[in-house]
Design a protein around this motif. Structure first.
Motif, mmCIF file in Angstrom:
data_model
loop_
_atom_site.group_PDB
_atom_site.id
_atom_site.type_symbol
_atom_site.label_atom_id
_atom_site.label_comp_id
_atom_site.label_asym_id
_atom_site.label_seq_id
_atom_site.Cartn_x
_atom_site.Cartn_y
_atom_site.Cartn_z
ATOM 1 N N ILE A 159 57.632 -43.067 62.651
ATOM 2 C CA ILE A 159 58.539 -43.783 61.750
ATOM 3 C C ILE A 159 58.373 -45.293 61.932
ATOM 4 O O ILE A 159 58.335 -46.047 60.958
ATOM 5 N N VAL A 160 58.253 -45.733 63.180
ATOM 6 C CA VAL A 160 58.043 -47.161 63.463
ATOM 7 C C VAL A 160 56.726 -47.623 62.850
ATOM 8 O O VAL A 160 56.649 -48.667 62.205
ATOM 9 N N PHE A 161 55.676 -46.824 63.026
ATOM 10 C CA PHE A 161 54.368 -47.155 62.451
ATOM 11 C C PHE A 161 54.432 -47.199 60.930
ATOM 12 O O PHE A 161 53.888 -48.115 60.309
ATOM 13 N N LEU A 162 55.088 -46.232 60.320
ATOM 14 C CA LEU A 162 55.186 -46.185 58.868
ATOM 15 C C LEU A 162 55.930 -47.396 58.315
ATOM 16 O O LEU A 162 55.510 -47.982 57.313
ATOM 17 N N TYR A 163 57.018 -47.788 58.971
ATOM 18 C CA TYR A 163 57.752 -48.992 58.534
ATOM 19 C C TYR A 163 56.847 -50.220 58.588
ATOM 20 O O TYR A 163 56.752 -50.986 57.622
ATOM 21 N N GLY A 164 56.168 -50.402 59.716
ATOM 22 C CA GLY A 164 55.276 -51.544 59.847
ATOM 23 C C GLY A 164 54.160 -51.517 58.831
ATOM 24 O O GLY A 164 53.822 -52.533 58.222
ATOM 25 N N PHE A 165 53.580 -50.343 58.602
ATOM 26 C CA PHE A 165 52.487 -50.215 57.638
ATOM 27 C C PHE A 165 52.946 -50.575 56.235
ATOM 28 O O PHE A 165 52.276 -51.329 55.524
ATOM 29 N N LEU A 166 54.085 -50.045 55.822
ATOM 30 C CA LEU A 166 54.552 -50.300 54.457
ATOM 31 C C LEU A 166 54.892 -51.764 54.221
ATOM 32 O O LEU A 166 54.518 -52.343 53.192
ATOM 33 N N VAL A 167 55.577 -52.396 55.158
ATOM 34 C CA VAL A 167 55.960 -53.796 54.967
ATOM 35 C C VAL A 167 54.724 -54.702 55.011
ATOM 36 O O VAL A 167 54.577 -55.598 54.182
ATOM 37 N N VAL A 168 53.825 -54.456 55.947
ATOM 38 C CA VAL A 168 52.596 -55.261 56.017
ATOM 39 C C VAL A 168 51.763 -55.036 54.763
ATOM 40 O O VAL A 168 51.195 -55.986 54.202
ATOM 41 N N PHE A 169 51.686 -53.804 54.285
ATOM 42 C CA PHE A 169 50.933 -53.503 53.072
ATOM 43 C C PHE A 169 51.471 -54.296 51.888
ATOM 44 O O PHE A 169 50.716 -54.905 51.138
ATOM 45 N N VAL A 170 52.784 -54.307 51.729
ATOM 46 C CA VAL A 170 53.393 -55.019 50.598
ATOM 47 C C VAL A 170 53.205 -56.528 50.734
ATOM 48 O O VAL A 170 52.922 -57.211 49.751
ATOM 49 N N LEU A 171 53.314 -57.057 51.949
ATOM 50 C CA LEU A 171 53.237 -58.507 52.121
ATOM 51 C C LEU A 171 51.813 -59.036 52.141
ATOM 52 O O LEU A 171 51.577 -60.195 51.790
ATOM 53 N N GLU A 172 50.839 -58.238 52.539
ATOM 54 C CA GLU A 172 49.487 -58.741 52.731
ATOM 55 C C GLU A 172 48.517 -58.452 51.589
ATOM 56 O O GLU A 172 47.507 -59.118 51.467
ATOM 57 N N ILE A 173 48.796 -57.468 50.760
ATOM 58 C CA ILE A 173 47.910 -57.145 49.650
ATOM 59 C C ILE A 173 48.131 -58.187 48.552
ATOM 60 O O ILE A 173 49.248 -58.372 48.072
ATOM 61 N N PRO A 174 47.073 -58.887 48.137
ATOM 62 C CA PRO A 174 47.243 -59.973 47.157
ATOM 63 C C PRO A 174 47.837 -59.519 45.819
ATOM 64 O O PRO A 174 48.608 -60.250 45.215
ATOM 65 N N VAL A 175 47.484 -58.336 45.363
ATOM 66 C CA VAL A 175 48.007 -57.859 44.084
ATOM 67 C C VAL A 175 49.515 -57.665 44.155
ATOM 68 O O VAL A 175 50.242 -57.972 43.222
ATOM 69 N N LEU A 176 49.992 -57.171 45.288
ATOM 70 C CA LEU A 176 51.425 -56.924 45.432
ATOM 71 C C LEU A 176 52.207 -58.173 45.805
ATOM 72 O O LEU A 176 53.419 -58.216 45.643
#
Length: 70
Positions: free
Chosen positions: A13-30
């Motif tokens: 759950i900790v990994f999933l939270y970190g993955f989702l937030v980093v994914f949203v903040l770091e992907i240029p399209v998003l």
């Protein structure tokens, strides 16, 4: 759900939270929202960037440890 099961799933759950937030903040399209709601979401998540990276790294290591030792 007993405490042993919770102890096993919590790192994922900790990994999933970190993955989702980093994914949203770091992907240029998003990171370039077209709506006001998208902009508000990014403004809400931006202060959590460091915590998300910590959750991603710690959650990954902790999850691997659970998988190897289980």
């Amino acid at each position: 759900m007993n405490t042993e099961q919770l102890d096993f799933f919590f790192p994922f759950i900790v990994f999933l939270y970190g993955f989702l937030v980093v994914f949203v903040l770091e992907i240029p399209v998003l990171s370039r929202p077209r709506t006001a709601q998208g902009q508000m979401l990014l403004q809400h998540l931006e202060p959590k960037r460091k915590f998300a990276w910590i959750c991603l790294c710690v959650g990954a290591a902790w999850s691997l440890q659970n998988l190897v030792l289980a």
